[in-house]
Each structure stands twice: as C-alpha cells, then as structure tokens.
Scaffold this active site. Structure first.
Site, PDB file in Angstrom:
ATOM      1  N   SER A 277       0.834  -1.194   0.000  1.00 52.06           N
ATOM      2  CA  SER A 277       0.000   0.000   0.000  1.00 52.06           C
ATOM      3  C   SER A 277       0.877   1.256   0.000  1.00 52.06           C
ATOM      4  CB  SER A 277      -0.961  -0.037   1.198  1.00 52.06           C
ATOM      5  OG  SER A 277      -1.983   0.922   1.072  1.00 52.06           O
ATOM      6  N   ASP A 371      -8.353  -5.136  -6.205  1.00 53.33           N
ATOM      7  CA  ASP A 371      -7.980  -4.127  -5.215  1.00 53.33           C
ATOM      8  C   ASP A 371      -8.906  -2.924  -5.349  1.00 53.33           C
ATOM      9  OD1 ASP A 371      -6.791  -2.331  -3.513  1.00 53.33           O
ATOM     10  OD2 ASP A 371      -4.882  -2.237  -4.578  1.00 53.33           O
ATOM     11  N   HIS A 405      -6.914  -5.863  -1.629  1.00 57.25           N
ATOM     12  CA  HIS A 405      -5.802  -4.957  -1.346  1.00 57.25           C
ATOM     13  C   HIS A 405      -4.773  -5.552  -0.387  1.00 57.25           C
ATOM     14  CE1 HIS A 405      -3.717  -1.149  -1.155  1.00 57.25           C
ATOM     15  NE2 HIS A 405      -3.838  -1.111   0.164  1.00 57.25           N
TER      16      HIS A 405
END
Length: 465
Positions: A277, A371, A405
């Site tokens: 991330s 995601d 994600h």
C-alpha cells in the site's frame, strides 16, 4: 539500544516443503488407530481433535486437522475461534460428514455447503475467519506470543451452538526457535530487526507497511524464519516519529538503508525493500533516490507519491491529487475509494509520478486485480512502461484475479472492509476469500524467490496457482 529475544518455534522451511509435509501428515492421520480398529471401535471412542503439528505451528505453514471417534457418516459442524490481543473475536465454521471409519480428516474430506466455505479446503477454517464485530482486521501486535486457536466440534448441521462433541487448542506462532528479535533505536531509526538463528550474513530486507502507522512486525518475523535479515521499519504514528502523514523526509529511510548495509549480519552489496500500500510507493521512492537498493517488491502499491509530501534534499514530490466526489457509498455505508486518486499521467499530477527510472535495482509488482483501495494494476503497468521507455529492465508483474488490497502472508483471513485512517470511515478493500487465500500463498513464494535470486543468487522453487 538493542534488546534481543529468542523465538520459540522450530522449523519453517519453504511453503513447498511444508505442503509436502502436510501431505505426509495426512497419510499419518489416515493410518490412525481409529481407522485400524474400524467403524465399530471408532464409534466407541470419545471424539477428539488432532492437529499436526500437535501443539504449535508457524502462521505461514500448513496445519493438518482431524477429528477421531465419530460415528460412521456422522454430521458435524466445526467452529474455529481466534481472539486477538485487542480482544476482538474472529470465527469461522464448516459443515462436514465423517467417513465410514468415524474419522474426519480435513485434508481429504470436503466441507459441505452452509458454512464459511465449501469444498476440499484443508486450511479453510483459517483463511475464512471473520470478525464478529464489523470492520475489524486481524493484525498481530506482539510476535513474541502466538495466536491461540480453539476448535470446537458440534453435533449436526443446525444452528450453533448445538451439542459439543470435542474441543481442541493449537498455537500459531511467528518466530521459529532461535530467531533473534532486536529493537533498533539508532539515530532517528525506530525499527525491529529479525535475524535467523543460523550463522550470517543473510540477505537483508526492509519491510514497510501502509497508512496504519505503528510498527507491524509479523511479516518481517516470518521472513526471518526463511533466512532473511529483516528490518520492520516504522515511519509515523510510533513513539517520537511524526504523528500524522503530512510530510515525510527520505533521509529518515536513508538512515535505515545505511544501517542495514553496514550491519555485520547483512549480506551485501545491496538490500531489498518490501512495501504494501503506502509502503509500496515509499519503497519505490527509496529505490529511485537511494544507493544500495538491489531488489524492490511492492504489494498493491502506487507508482505515484500519495497522501503526503515527500522531501529528499532539494527535491519535493507532491502527493497525487484526489477527488472525493468520486467516492461511492453503498447501502451499508461502506465507501469504495478505488476511483478517488487522479491520473498521475495527466496535468499537474504528473509531478507526483515517482522517477523510478533512476533506480538501479530490480522490481517485482504483486497486484490484486480486485484491489479497491486504488488501481494497483494500472500503477504496475505504468511503472513498467516508464522503466522500459528509459531503457531499463522490464519489471516482474504478478496479477491475481479475485485478490483484494491486503495481500498478507499465507493463511491470513482476507479483510473485506475496515476503517481507513485517512478517509475516516469504513472502506471496501476488495477480494474474494478463496481466490485471495490462493494469491497469498503464491505471492509469499514468489516474494521469497525474487529476493533470494537478487540478494543471494539462489534460484528457489516458486509456487504455482
């Protein structure tokens, strides 16, 4: 200042070897006394839960589960419970039917419809764990203590709880025996270094997480089990580090890189970076501007600087622009923010594109195609285009259909939605639990193989979907 602690678990090995081990455990379970005695004898035994390994295992290794002493073809429901350090409860359940021998072996018996999953899924009870309160995400806060699993076996396929037939407990740890955990407080660095128990030096990795802040150690500790000297690095919302994400200075991360390059237990001449991330774009920035970076892996990262201004010497990279009008809110009030970020290829937002063509090392992009935090596949593709346009090596891009994600180490339950600190509300992360679990197992193998190849010259067995 350095404080060291030793791990408590033995043997990690590669996931490939562990899979073979799980199969051998399955064969041992199939030769159990319950099978040898036959259905009549088995049904006279009190039901019992068996794990292999029996009492403890590492979180990223397979775990064989069986129940003995059931009646032939008896219908049962298994419920797995895990309580994290914050007291949050995570549970999963699955419906099964015992074999004619009175044995239920999860490596050979498929789960029936009506539970958290169905089909032949030996690790399904773990990867399908879900929080009993909404918007909670399973995070290991103290890797020196294990997660404790409780498995309950209930009669029938009705509502729970029904009559309890058996109960078993098992510990899932994060440090194998002899792994050293060292708190690092040198200069401005706030981190924890994990060293394998063998004689070094070892290939070195800096591990960086996302916008949650703090100092997550669980991925770094698991990597140390596999032979890497891994530095879990905090960068905000921890001790005396910045409390928010207004701006970051790459000189702080440079201190961490130099610490690893100069460490006697880290094999040179370069180190690796692993970020997920927001940690992904920080790793790309580090690889682009700092010396000594040989290999960089991003997990659903951005190729543009996001969320905070980034400074390095006389260079300033602004954060990628956002448009909150593009947030979608579903009926339950959960936000979908996948379209919020602007395009880093257009207008003034091009200033946010990280100049990764300056990097001298190798790149691996791990991408969840579902995601919903942002468009990870687009970012990986544009990173590849930028590198090749400047005559650089084409990066490796691995895309996983159905993965969201938070691609974590193997067997971590998928987090479908939780609070986003920057958004201030629950957001959807994407992913389908089964596909996400498959992606985590495979990505874990590929990440290790990539680092071994570029940091130590070893060719490792890779996992396959």
């Amino acid at each position: 200042m350095a404080l060291a602690a030793r791990g408590r678990l033995r043997g990690a090995g590669t996931l490939w070897a562990q899979t073979l081990l799980l199969q051998s455990r399955h064969r041992l379970l199939r030769r159990s006394p319950a099978r040898a005695l036959g259905a009549a004898a088995a049904s006279s035994m009190a039901p019992s839960v068996q794990f292999s390994p029996a009492q403890r295992s590492l979180f990223d290794e397979p775990l064989a589960i069986a129940v003995q002493g059931l009646c032939p073809q008896q219908a049962v429901t298994l419920r797995l419970s895990l309580q994290d350090e914050a007291g949050e409860l995570f549970q999963s359940c699955a419906r099964y039917q015992a074999e004619s021998s009175g044995v239920l072996d999860l490596t050979s018996s498929p789960a029936l419809p009506g539970g958290s999953f169905s089909g032949l899924e030996p690790m399904g009870l773990l990867w399908s764990l879900q929080p009993q309160k909404p918007f909670r995400r399973l995070v290991k806060r103290d890797v020196q203590s294990p997660f404790c699993l409780e498995l309950e076996v209930f009669e029938g396929h009705g509502p729970l709880p029904s009559r309890l037939l058996a109960r078993g407990a098992h510990e899932r740890g994060f440090l194998r025996d002899g792994v050293r955990r060292i708190l690092v407080r040198e200069g401005r660095i706030r981190a924890t270094l994990f060293l394998p128990p063998e004689d070094g030096p070892f290939p070195g990795i800096i591990d960086i997480y996302g916008t949650g802040g703090g100092l997550p150690e669980y991925r770094a500790s698991l990597l140390a089990n596999h032979g890497f000297a891994t530095l879990a690095l905090a960068y905000y919302s921890y001790e005396d580090l910045p409390k928010d994400m207004k701006e970051f200075h790459l000189e702080y991360f440079e201190e961490a890189v130099n610490y690893m390059l100069q460490h006697s237990q880290v094999k040179g001449p370069g180190i690796g970076l692993l970020g997920i991330s927001k940690g992904g774009d920080l790793c790309i920035s580090m690889a682009s501007f700092l010396k000594g970076i040989t290999a960089t892996v991003t997990i659903n990262g951005s190729v543009a600087n996001v969320a905070a201004v980034l400074h390095y010497k006389d260079i300033t990279i602004p954060p990628l622009g956002i448009n909150q009008k593009r947030i979608k809110i579903d009926k339950s009030g959960i936000a979908d923010i996948v379209d919020v970020l602007n395009n880093p290829l257009e207008g003034p937002d091009r200033q946010s594109f990280i100049p990764l063509e300056k990097a001298e090392g190798h790149f691996l992009f791990i991408v969840g195609k579902d995601d919903h935090n942002w468009k990870s596949e687009f970012f990986a593709t544009e990173a590849s285009n930028r590198l090749q346009a400047h005559g650089k090596e084409k990066p490796e891009i691995v895309c996983y259909p159905g993965a969201g994600h938070y691609i974590e180490p193997p067997f971590y339950p998928m987090c479908s939605a939780s609070m986003h600190l920057l958004v201030g509300s629950p957001v959807i992360w994407g992913g389908e639990p089964k596909a996400h679990s498959v992606a985590q197992v495979d990505a874990w193998q590929k990440i290790q193989a990539f680092f071994h190849k570029h940091l130590s010259g070893k060719q490792c067995v890779r996992g396959n979907l």
